[in-house]
Design a protein around this motif. Structure first.
Motif, PDB file in Angstrom:
ATOM      1  N   VAL A 110       0.858  -1.182   0.000  1.00  0.00           N
ATOM      2  CA  VAL A 110       0.000   0.000   0.000  1.00  0.00           C
ATOM      3  C   VAL A 110       0.894   1.232   0.000  1.00  0.00           C
ATOM      4  O   VAL A 110       1.883   1.285   0.748  1.00  0.00           O
ATOM      5  N   THR A 111       0.613   2.187  -0.857  1.00  0.00           N
ATOM      6  CA  THR A 111       1.265   3.492  -0.765  1.00  0.00           C
ATOM      7  C   THR A 111       0.158   4.542  -0.710  1.00  0.00           C
ATOM      8  O   THR A 111      -0.985   4.278  -1.097  1.00  0.00           O
ATOM      9  N   VAL A 112       0.534   5.715  -0.215  1.00  0.00           N
ATOM     10  CA  VAL A 112      -0.473   6.739   0.077  1.00  0.00           C
ATOM     11  C   VAL A 112       0.018   8.083  -0.440  1.00  0.00           C
ATOM     12  O   VAL A 112       1.225   8.342  -0.473  1.00  0.00           O
ATOM     13  N   SER A 113      -0.917   8.924  -0.856  1.00  0.00           N
ATOM     14  CA  SER A 113      -0.551  10.317  -1.116  1.00  0.00           C
ATOM     15  C   SER A 113      -1.607  11.229  -0.508  1.00  0.00           C
ATOM     16  O   SER A 113      -2.800  11.077  -0.784  1.00  0.00           O
ATOM     17  N   PHE A 114      -1.164  12.148   0.339  1.00  0.00           N
ATOM     18  CA  PHE A 114      -2.043  13.175   0.894  1.00  0.00           C
ATOM     19  C   PHE A 114      -1.631  14.497   0.248  1.00  0.00           C
ATOM     20  O   PHE A 114      -0.480  14.936   0.410  1.00  0.00           O
ATOM     21  N   VAL A 115      -2.560  15.098  -0.462  1.00  0.00           N
ATOM     22  CA  VAL A 115      -2.235  16.366  -1.111  1.00  0.00           C
ATOM     23  C   VAL A 115      -2.850  17.486  -0.280  1.00  0.00           C
ATOM     24  O   VAL A 115      -4.066  17.533  -0.094  1.00  0.00           O
ATOM     25  N   GLY A 116      -2.021  18.348   0.248  1.00  0.00           N
ATOM     26  CA  GLY A 116      -2.551  19.420   1.091  1.00  0.00           C
ATOM     27  C   GLY A 116      -1.434  20.162   1.778  1.00  0.00           C
ATOM     28  O   GLY A 116      -0.313  20.221   1.271  1.00  0.00           O
ATOM     29  N   GLY A 117      -1.720  20.714   2.939  1.00  0.00           N
ATOM     30  CA  GLY A 117      -0.746  21.548   3.640  1.00  0.00           C
ATOM     31  C   GLY A 117      -0.117  20.830   4.815  1.00  0.00           C
ATOM     32  O   GLY A 117       0.130  19.616   4.769  1.00  0.00           O
ATOM     33  N   GLU A 118       0.089  21.605   5.881  1.00  0.00           N
ATOM     34  CA  GLU A 118       0.820  21.063   7.039  1.00  0.00           C
ATOM     35  C   GLU A 118       0.125  19.880   7.695  1.00  0.00           C
ATOM     36  O   GLU A 118       0.766  18.936   8.139  1.00  0.00           O
ATOM     37  N   SER A 158      -1.763  17.696   6.321  1.00  0.00           N
ATOM     38  CA  SER A 158      -1.535  16.491   5.509  1.00  0.00           C
ATOM     39  C   SER A 158      -0.117  15.978   5.718  1.00  0.00           C
ATOM     40  O   SER A 158       0.114  14.770   5.824  1.00  0.00           O
ATOM     41  N   ALA A 159       0.831  16.934   5.783  1.00  0.00           N
ATOM     42  CA  ALA A 159       2.232  16.536   5.969  1.00  0.00           C
ATOM     43  C   ALA A 159       2.390  15.782   7.284  1.00  0.00           C
ATOM     44  O   ALA A 159       3.076  14.747   7.349  1.00  0.00           O
ATOM     45  N   SER A 160       1.745  16.279   8.348  1.00  0.00           N
ATOM     46  CA  SER A 160       1.961  15.583   9.618  1.00  0.00           C
ATOM     47  C   SER A 160       1.222  14.240   9.635  1.00  0.00           C
ATOM     48  O   SER A 160       1.690  13.273  10.251  1.00  0.00           O
ATOM     49  N   ALA A 161       0.100  14.175   8.909  1.00  0.00           N
ATOM     50  CA  ALA A 161      -0.593  12.873   8.811  1.00  0.00           C
ATOM     51  C   ALA A 161       0.303  11.869   8.077  1.00  0.00           C
ATOM     52  O   ALA A 161       0.370  10.691   8.448  1.00  0.00           O
ATOM     53  N   MET A 162       1.033  12.351   7.079  1.00  0.00           N
ATOM     54  CA  MET A 162       1.914  11.440   6.331  1.00  0.00           C
ATOM     55  C   MET A 162       3.096  11.000   7.186  1.00  0.00           C
ATOM     56  O   MET A 162       3.562   9.859   7.076  1.00  0.00           O
ATOM     57  N   THR A 163       3.588  11.914   8.027  1.00  0.00           N
ATOM     58  CA  THR A 163       4.685  11.532   8.931  1.00  0.00           C
ATOM     59  C   THR A 163       4.234  10.371   9.816  1.00  0.00           C
ATOM     60  O   THR A 163       4.960   9.400  10.033  1.00  0.00           O
ATOM     61  N   TYR A 164       2.992  10.495  10.290  1.00  0.00           N
ATOM     62  CA  TYR A 164       2.442   9.409  11.120  1.00  0.00           C
ATOM     63  C   TYR A 164       2.411   8.095  10.323  1.00  0.00           C
ATOM     64  O   TYR A 164       2.854   7.047  10.797  1.00  0.00           O
ATOM     65  N   LEU A 165       1.908   8.178   9.088  1.00  0.00           N
ATOM     66  CA  LEU A 165       1.784   6.959   8.276  1.00  0.00           C
ATOM     67  C   LEU A 165       3.144   6.310   8.036  1.00  0.00           C
ATOM     68  O   LEU A 165       3.299   5.089   8.155  1.00  0.00           O
ATOM     69  N   ILE A 166       4.130   7.149   7.723  1.00  0.00           N
ATOM     70  CA  ILE A 166       5.470   6.592   7.458  1.00  0.00           C
ATOM     71  C   ILE A 166       6.003   5.895   8.704  1.00  0.00           C
ATOM     72  O   ILE A 166       6.551   4.790   8.640  1.00  0.00           O
ATOM     73  N   LYS A 167       5.795   6.536   9.853  1.00  0.00           N
ATOM     74  CA  LYS A 167       6.258   5.898  11.111  1.00  0.00           C
ATOM     75  C   LYS A 167       5.570   4.558  11.305  1.00  0.00           C
ATOM     76  O   LYS A 167       6.120   3.636  11.896  1.00  0.00           O
ATOM     77  N   GLU A 168       4.350   4.459  10.815  1.00  0.00           N
ATOM     78  CA  GLU A 168       3.602   3.206  10.938  1.00  0.00           C
ATOM     79  C   GLU A 168       3.934   2.227   9.811  1.00  0.00           C
ATOM     80  O   GLU A 168       3.275   1.215   9.645  1.00  0.00           O
ATOM     81  N   GLY A 169       4.887   2.597   8.975  1.00  0.00           N
ATOM     82  CA  GLY A 169       5.335   1.657   7.938  1.00  0.00           C
ATOM     83  C   GLY A 169       4.586   1.777   6.624  1.00  0.00           C
ATOM     84  O   GLY A 169       4.688   0.900   5.765  1.00  0.00           O
ATOM     85  N   ILE A 170       3.823   2.869   6.457  1.00  0.00           N
ATOM     86  CA  ILE A 170       3.092   3.047   5.190  1.00  0.00           C
ATOM     87  C   ILE A 170       3.711   4.220   4.430  1.00  0.00           C
ATOM     88  O   ILE A 170       3.641   5.365   4.877  1.00  0.00           O
ATOM     89  N   PRO A 171       4.349   3.953   3.295  1.00  0.00           N
ATOM     90  CA  PRO A 171       5.000   5.033   2.561  1.00  0.00           C
ATOM     91  C   PRO A 171       3.973   6.059   2.083  1.00  0.00           C
ATOM     92  O   PRO A 171       2.953   5.680   1.500  1.00  0.00           O
ATOM     93  N   ALA A 172       4.247   7.333   2.348  1.00  0.00           N
ATOM     94  CA  ALA A 172       3.291   8.381   1.981  1.00  0.00           C
ATOM     95  C   ALA A 172       4.028   9.508   1.277  1.00  0.00           C
ATOM     96  O   ALA A 172       5.157   9.848   1.631  1.00  0.00           O
ATOM     97  N   TYR A 173       3.378  10.080   0.267  1.00  0.00           N
ATOM     98  CA  TYR A 173       4.031  11.053  -0.614  1.00  0.00           C
ATOM     99  C   TYR A 173       3.107  12.240  -0.846  1.00  0.00           C
ATOM    100  O   TYR A 173       1.882  12.109  -0.815  1.00  0.00           O
ATOM    101  N   ALA A 174       3.730  13.381  -1.153  1.00  0.00           N
ATOM    102  CA  ALA A 174       2.945  14.600  -1.338  1.00  0.00           C
ATOM    103  C   ALA A 174       2.227  14.654  -2.688  1.00  0.00           C
ATOM    104  O   ALA A 174       1.348  15.477  -2.879  1.00  0.00           O
ATOM    105  N   ALA A 175       2.588  13.799  -3.633  1.00  0.00           N
ATOM    106  CA  ALA A 175       1.931  13.847  -4.950  1.00  0.00           C
ATOM    107  C   ALA A 175       1.454  12.462  -5.362  1.00  0.00           C
ATOM    108  O   ALA A 175       2.156  11.465  -5.131  1.00  0.00           O
ATOM    109  N   PRO A 176       0.272  12.382  -5.971  1.00  0.00           N
ATOM    110  CA  PRO A 176      -0.298  11.067  -6.312  1.00  0.00           C
ATOM    111  C   PRO A 176       0.557  10.267  -7.291  1.00  0.00           C
ATOM    112  O   PRO A 176       0.685   9.048  -7.156  1.00  0.00           O
ATOM    113  N   ASP A 177       1.165  10.956  -8.277  1.00  0.00           N
ATOM    114  CA  ASP A 177       1.977  10.206  -9.249  1.00  0.00           C
ATOM    115  C   ASP A 177       3.194   9.575  -8.579  1.00  0.00           C
ATOM    116  O   ASP A 177       3.664   8.509  -8.989  1.00  0.00           O
ATOM    117  N   VAL A 178       3.682  10.213  -7.519  1.00  0.00           N
ATOM    118  CA  VAL A 178       4.848   9.663  -6.817  1.00  0.00           C
ATOM    119  C   VAL A 178       4.450   8.390  -6.055  1.00  0.00           C
ATOM    120  O   VAL A 178       5.190   7.394  -6.036  1.00  0.00           O
TER     121      VAL A 178
END
Ligand code: COA
Length: 703
Positions: free
Chosen positions: A408-416, A418-438
């Protein structure tokens, strides 16, 4: 390289800093400070001839006087002092040397470099470097380098040939949220090379993905071998792909074999995933270090916004994972987790109203469906929903699904937020990126990994039995005559010894013999000059085709000889080849070079104008399996021509697969002799009707 030795080098229990200094700003000070500051738990011994204490540690005047064993020594004295220090380390039975010092092969002092390697090997030591930043390991709290801090903690490990890049990547791990366990600077690779570290990292319990920045390999085949044996994903970014060996090559293959193509082929054959740039190296490393491989082609995308959904759909096609509609039953079930106007086809559009419950339900259901091989979850920040809650919803859904083998990979597009939600996901082992194509590109890396794993398990066995002795006998005769170039007839004899179908070709020394041989072969025939001094036969007026009768054989014989003499008066002429005139087919070309890094390397492409103008060719390091050979056929842009276009019947792909496979074994087995070769053109007929090598060339290595 012995992994026990590498353990001592890279995970030492005791370490010395030879050239430790009390002067802040000096590398010998920084390394010592880093070891202490980053919390290294083993014993540290500073070595300096004049100081007594540095940074609170007792200093020894030389390494021999240190009591007890020393696993690794970091060397930070100037180059001219390094040989002496290496000698002393040897006497002290140090196991590994981390030589930071510059001023060796990279600046013209190869002799000094060879000297220290010789001394190190004499004492059974190994060398990392010289000309490196050092080595860092989060799991060992080891910063044996002059990079300022340990990287963000993570599960990947990076080996880099650029020291400066290591320091930059070290800092960027925090801003990019991509963690590493180890960063290893490999520098001049005087001793320990990239393949050694791949093998070692493959066994390192704290590394799940091996990430490489490569400028140039020293032993390409050793690298391929290490890649083939590895059990973990390996990803490489290769730089310097512009002008490699293209200049001085005599053959098509040589001039087309750029580093990008040959390295690209070698990486694929080694099962190594490629990164397109530095950013891509980070992004793909994150996914490969955290997620399992994607074991099939069915990707499902779950989104709350049409825009990001379309961007991801485009990316999926671009990166080789084109979306398919979800099966009807999956669509029916997913419809329950969205409003009437949502879409359950794929991408699954939960709409902008989707809160964490809808995400939870959709993710939990979808990941468990056998149809789904991988999932990309997208979220566009909205005024009504909370990114952190969505992130928790996704994580909980994945946990509750009990499914662990699908990526599973994730992309949250938004501001701060979203960024902190992605930090949480990465810590939980789910790769998260700022852009959907990435996020999709990262998923594609996980798919590539699975494909490569299957590819590398294919054995490369020849398709036809070969007669190496017969081929070598031809080469020996050519050598005995003091030549490096085989005539077409000789080259065809070698090809034929490896089961390559060649046009029937006989040598006529006289006009009368030419007539006799033409009758034997059957009209029409082709006549060609046979001279080791005339490589480009057509340019010399040395080729006549479609000779239909005896009278024409006489005419052709005389005019070919006259043309050849005009072209090169001193050329040694063996005679004239009388050849069966193969019916016309689709022209392809096969060639080989002896690549400086990888050895015998093969090229395949469409012949004629396609190779001259479009450079539509693909490469592999020899040998190739039949499967790899068949893949090569599909890789060129002209592949549809082979598959049959506009009512043309498909070409005999099976015969081409066999040809490539056998050719690759020929150039490998005769790799000590053949510098370059080509079969150009090869005429390929429709399915079941085979092919014919019409012209052949072999140039031997200079001895
Ligand atoms: N054993 C132990 N220490 C010794 C020694 C010996 N035999 N001989 C000298 N030293 C000490 C020096 O006295 C000095 O300590 P001090 O500051 O207390 O006097 C210390 O070792 C360092 O020697 P110095 O002559 O001051 O060298 P330096 O610090 O100016 O430079 C290097 C040494 C290795 C940093 C430098 O030569 C170099 O190679 N720099 C480039 C490194 C680099 O960038 N590598 C990565 C490339 S990506």
């Amino acid at each position: 390289m012995d992994n026990v030795l590498l353990n001592a080098l890279l995970r030492p229990e005791t370490i010395a800093v030879v050239g430790a200094s009390s002067v802040p700003g000096k590398i010998g000070y920084t390394v010592l400070d880093n070891l202490i500051k980053c919390g290294y738990q083993g014993k540290i011994y500073p070595i300096n001839p004049t100081a007594t204490e540095i940074l609170g540690l007792k200093v020894f005047p030389n390494i021999i006087e240190v009591p007890g064993k020393i696993d690794a020594a970091v060397i930070t004295v100037p180059a001219r002092l390094v040989p002496q220090v290496v000698e002393e380390c040897g006497k002290k039975k140090v196991k590994g040397l981390i030589i930071i010092t510059s001023g060796f092969a990279e600046s013209g002092r190869r002799d000094l470099e060879e000297q220290i390697v010789e001394t190190a090997h004499h004492y059974g030591m190994c060398i990392l470097g010289p000309n490196i930043v050092g080595t860092l390991s989060n799991s060992d709290k080891l910063n044996a380098s002059f990079a300022p801090f340990l990287p963000l903690n993570g599960k990947a490990s990076l080996v880099t040939q650029s020291g400066a890049l290591l320091i930059a990547i070290d800092a960027a791990t925090y801003t990019r949220n991509v963690g590493f366990d180890k960063l290893i600077s490999i520098g001049n690779m005087a001793d320990v090379n990239i393949a050694d570290l791949v093998i070692w990292l493959d066994e390192d319990p704290n590394t799940t993905c091996i990430s490489l920045y490569i400028e140039g390999l020293k032993d390409g085949r050793q690298f391929i071998d290490a890649g083939l044996k590895a059990h973990k994903p390996i990803i490489a970014l290769k730089s310097g792909v512009s002008a490699h060996g293209a200049a001085a090559a005599a053959s098509h293959t040589g001039s087309l074999a750029g580093a990008a193509k040959v390295y690209g082929a070698a990486f694929q054959q080694a099962g190594v995933i490629q990164a397109s740039d530095l950013s891509n190296l980070f992004d793909r490393t994150l996914a490969l270090s955290l997620q399992p491989p994607m074991k099939g082609d069915n990707l499902i995308i779950i989104t709350n916004g049409g825009g990001v959904g379309v961007l991801a759909t485009d990316a999926a096609e671009k990166y080789g994972l084109p979306l398919k509609f979800a099966p009807e039953d999956v669509q029916t079930e997913l419809k329950k987790y969205m409003p009437e106007f949502g879409s359950a086809k794929n991408p699954i559009d939960l709409t902008g109203q989707a809160g964490n419950e809808w995400y939870y339900d959709a993710v939990r259901y979808a990941i468990a469906q056998p149809w789904v091989d991988g999932m990309v979850v997208l979220y566009c920040e909205t005024a009504m929903t909370n990114p952190t809650e969505i992130a928790h919803g996704i994580k909980k859904a994945l946990n509750d699904s009990g499914i662990t083998g699908k990526p599973v990979t994730v992309s949250f597009v938004g501001g701060e937020k979203s960024a902190s939600a992605m930090t949480y996901l990465i810590k939980e082992g789910i790769p998260a990126y700022a852009a959907p194509d990435v996020a999709v590109n990262a998923m594609a890396a996980l798919r590539e990994y699975d494909n490569l794993r299957h590819m590398v398990s294919e054995a490369a066995t020849p398709c036809a039995p070969s007669d190496q002795a017969a081929a070598r006998a031809v080469i020996r005769r050519v050598r005995e005559e003091g030549r490096n170039t085989l005539t077409e007839i000789e080259a065809k004899q070698v090809f034929s010894a490896y089961g390559l179908p060649i046009t029937k070709t006989l040598l006529a020394r006289t006009e009368a013999e030419a007539v006799k041989l033409a009758q034997k072969i059957g009209f029409p025939v082709v006549m060609k000059i046979v001279s080791p001094d005339i490589l480009h036969k057509s340019d010399a007026g040395g080729v006549k085709v479609n000779i239909k009768d005896e009278a024409s054989v006489h005419d052709a014989f005389r005019s070919i000889l006259a043309n050849a003499r005009n072209y090169k008066a001193e050329a040694s002429i063996h005679g004239i080849a009388i050849q069966e005139m193969a019916p016309w087919g689709t022209e392809v070309i096969l060639g080989s070079v002896n690549d400086p890094t990888f050895g015998p390397t093969m090229m395949f492409g469409l012949g004629g104008i396609f190779v001259e103008v479009l450079k539509d060719v693909t490469f592999r390091v020899a040998p190739v399996s039949k499967g790899q050979a068949m893949r090569m056929l599909g890789e060129i842009r002209g592949a549809p021509i082979l598959a049959g276009v506009r009512g043309e019947s498909p070409r005999d792909r099976e015969a081409m697969g066999n040809l490539l496979c056998n050719y690759s074994h020929m150039i490998l087995e005769l790799g000590d002799e053949i510098a370059e070769s080509d079969a150009n053109p090869v005429l390929v007929y429709e399915e079941g009707k085979g092919l014919k090598v019409v012209d052949a060339r072999i140039i031997l290595k200079k001895k």
